[in-house]
Scaffold this active site. Structure first.
Site, PDB file in Angstrom:
ATOM      1  CG  ASP A  70      -2.146  -1.100   0.928  1.00 65.49           C
ATOM      2  OD1 ASP A  70      -2.374  -1.389  -0.181  1.00 65.49           O
ATOM      3  OD2 ASP A  70      -3.019  -1.216   2.000  1.00 65.49           O
ATOM      4  NE  ARG A 111       1.065   2.351  12.974  1.00 63.08           N
ATOM      5  CZ  ARG A 111       2.060   1.196  12.926  1.00 63.08           C
ATOM      6  NH1 ARG A 111       3.055   1.237  13.988  1.00 63.08           N
ATOM      7  NH2 ARG A 111       1.901   0.208  12.156  1.00 63.08           N
ATOM      8  CG  ASP A 143      -2.061   0.942  13.067  1.00 60.56           C
ATOM      9  OD1 ASP A 143      -2.036   1.035  14.279  1.00 60.56           O
ATOM     10  OD2 ASP A 143      -1.630  -0.138  12.381  1.00 60.56           O
ATOM     11  CB  SER A 173      -2.360  -7.121   6.882  1.00 60.95           C
ATOM     12  OG  SER A 173      -2.245  -5.815   7.554  1.00 60.95           O
TER      13      SER A 173
HETATM   14  N1  ARG Z   1      -4.964  -4.650  16.131  1.00 55.16           N
HETATM   15  C1  ARG Z   1      -3.873  -4.292  16.436  1.00 55.16           C
HETATM   16  C2  ARG Z   1      -3.696  -2.891  16.681  1.00 55.16           C
HETATM   17  O1  ARG Z   1      -4.789  -2.077  16.566  1.00 55.16           O
HETATM   18  C3  ARG Z   1      -2.577  -4.479  15.227  1.00 55.16           C
HETATM   19  C4  ARG Z   1      -2.703  -3.743  13.987  1.00 55.16           C
HETATM   20  C5  ARG Z   1      -1.861  -4.316  13.186  1.00 55.16           C
HETATM   21  N2  ARG Z   1      -1.811  -3.805  11.825  1.00 55.16           N
HETATM   22  C6  ARG Z   1      -1.480  -4.535  10.821  1.00 55.16           C
HETATM   23  N3  ARG Z   1      -1.080  -3.739   9.666  1.00 55.16           N
HETATM   24  N4  ARG Z   1      -1.464  -5.719  10.673  1.00 55.16           N
HETATM   25  O2  ARG Z   1      -2.736  -2.365  17.424  1.00 55.16           O
END
Ligand code: ARG
Length: 403
Positions: free
Chosen positions: A13, A93, A122, A173
């Site tokens: 992406d 993040r 995120d 992912s």
């Molecule tokens: N659910 C987790 C969070 O919100 C992990 C997110 C993972 N992101 C990904 N691109 N697989 O912190």
């Protein structure tokens, strides 16, 4: 000409986003990749960004800042989202957002961009953190705008000869850094399906683990892990070593359905060997050194802290206040915890501390029942009294606990 600073992971992406932003906005795209300990994903990342069309590509080693500024405070606060997830993704993040904002200022860009889609957490963490740091910054999320399916994104990349080897090869992912890996999508979206073996890269399947347990003795000084099995190490190296040792014993796999901040339940797989071991050890040491009411309060605040971090509110006065609270307690969180790792399990089997409130003489069943005295002394101990003694035991210096 407009300039946009893009958080570039090297995945599909964000690779497509470099070209899409340039084409859609006629902008110069500046790629920023932070080394947060994600390992091989970083290979050639700068070259790939430039090859796709970024005018500049910053690759920054932010591992030490991640450890000191984010991982250690979260460990001290005992922050596990919904009691389990150590938040490798969530904790990174705000750091990414801070660096994007800084580089945007440095580069004279008025917008930052990221590859998050519209259903995840995120996007909120990055948007909110960036805006908390700089209200004038514009945040663009191409994947929320371009309206392409995963297959169309692959086709977009193919048509323009955009290379994104890592993301294209994986049916999931993923997001990885020092504090752990997050895995979603593909067969995992069926919450009834057991995760296939290829989901895991940091931990061994329990059936393939050694038939003998391993013991880990983790030392803490003021809430900070300082070494394992008698060997002192900087925290960054310690985390890497614990990942290797605990991962080899299958420790650190988490399979959970969690409540996303956007109001969706999602099935998530995490691998976080070091984080699981360190949280277990830190929590255990607190149980030994904290009076009962303080331990309860700490545990309540841990949940609030985890919710804040998960919900993208890192840059908030509430988080800072809980850090300050945890900071007054941490000097006592000094000592050692012994853990036994065996075929996917991690159990605490021993704990000791110079600030221990555990009194063998009071606890013993050997000395007969002198209940009156024992009850009174036990009562005093469990509240961390007498305060005089506790104060004398606390380490000196600016960070010392003052009672
Ligand atoms: N659910 C987790 C969070 O919100 C992990 C997110 C993972 N992101 C990904 N691109 N697989 O912190």
């Amino acid at each position: 000409m407009q300039r946009i600073v893009l958080a570039y992971s090297g995945g599909l992406d964000t690779s497509v986003a470099i070209r899409w932003l340039a084409e859609t906005y006629g902008a110069e795209v500046i790629a920023v990749t932070l080394d947060l300990g994600q390992g091989r994903e970083l290979a050639d990342v700068r070259e790939r960004a430039l090859a796709i069309g970024a005018v500049r590509a910053h690759v920054i080693d932010a591992r030490e800042e991640f450890v000191r500024g984010y991982i250690l405070p979260a460990l001290a606060a005992g922050a596990l989202y919904e009691d389990r997830y150590p938040m490798a993704t969530a904790l990174a993040r705000p750091l990414i957002a801070r660096r994007l904002v800084e580089i945007a200022r440095m580069e004279g860009a008025d917008a930052i961009a990221h590859g998050c889609r519209g259903k995840g957490n995120d996007q909120v963490r990055l948007d909110v953190s960036a805006r908390a740091l700089d209200q004038s910054i514009r945040v663009i999320a191409p994947a929320r705008i371009w309206d392409m399916t995963h297959a169309q994104t692959i086709e977009y990349a193919r048509a323009r000869a955009i290379q994104a080897p890592v993301a294209l090869a994986l049916p999931y992912s993923t997001d990885a850094n020092l504090w752990g890996r997050s895995v979603e999508c593909g067969v995992l979206e069926d919450a009834w399906v057991e995760p296939p073996d290829d989901v895991f890269t940091l931990t061994r399947a329990p059936r393939d683990c050694p038939d003998e347990p391993a013991y880990l003795e983790i030392a803490f000084d003021g809430g900070i892990p300082t070494g394992a099995n008698g060997i002192d190490m900087p925290v960054l190296e310690l985390i890497e070593s614990l990942d290797t040792i605990a991962g080899a014993h299958g420790v650190g796999r988490i399979d959970m359905v969690e409540n996303r901040l956007v109001g969706i339940k999602s099935r998530e797989i995490y691998e976080a060997p070091a984080a699981v071991v360190l949280h277990a050890a830190h929590r255990e040491l607190e149980k030994l050194v904290l009076p009962r009411d303080l331990e309860r309060l700490t545990h309540d605040l841990a949940r609030t802290y985890a919710d804040l971090v998960y919900n993208g509110l890192w840059f908030s006065p509430t988080r800072e206040a809980i850090d300050a609270f945890a900071g007054t307690i941490q000097p006592r969180v000094t000592g050692s915890v012994r853990l036994k790792l065996f075929k996917g399990n991690c159990h605490v089997v021993g704990r000791k501390s110079p600030f221990s409130l555990y009194e063998p003489d009071l606890a013993t069943y050997e000395a007969g029942d002198r209940f009156d005295r024992t009850a009174a002394e036990g009562f005093i101990k469990i509240w961390g009294l007498p305060i005089e003694t506790a104060a004398r035991k606390a380490p000196a210096g600016p960070d010392a606990v003052r009672n």
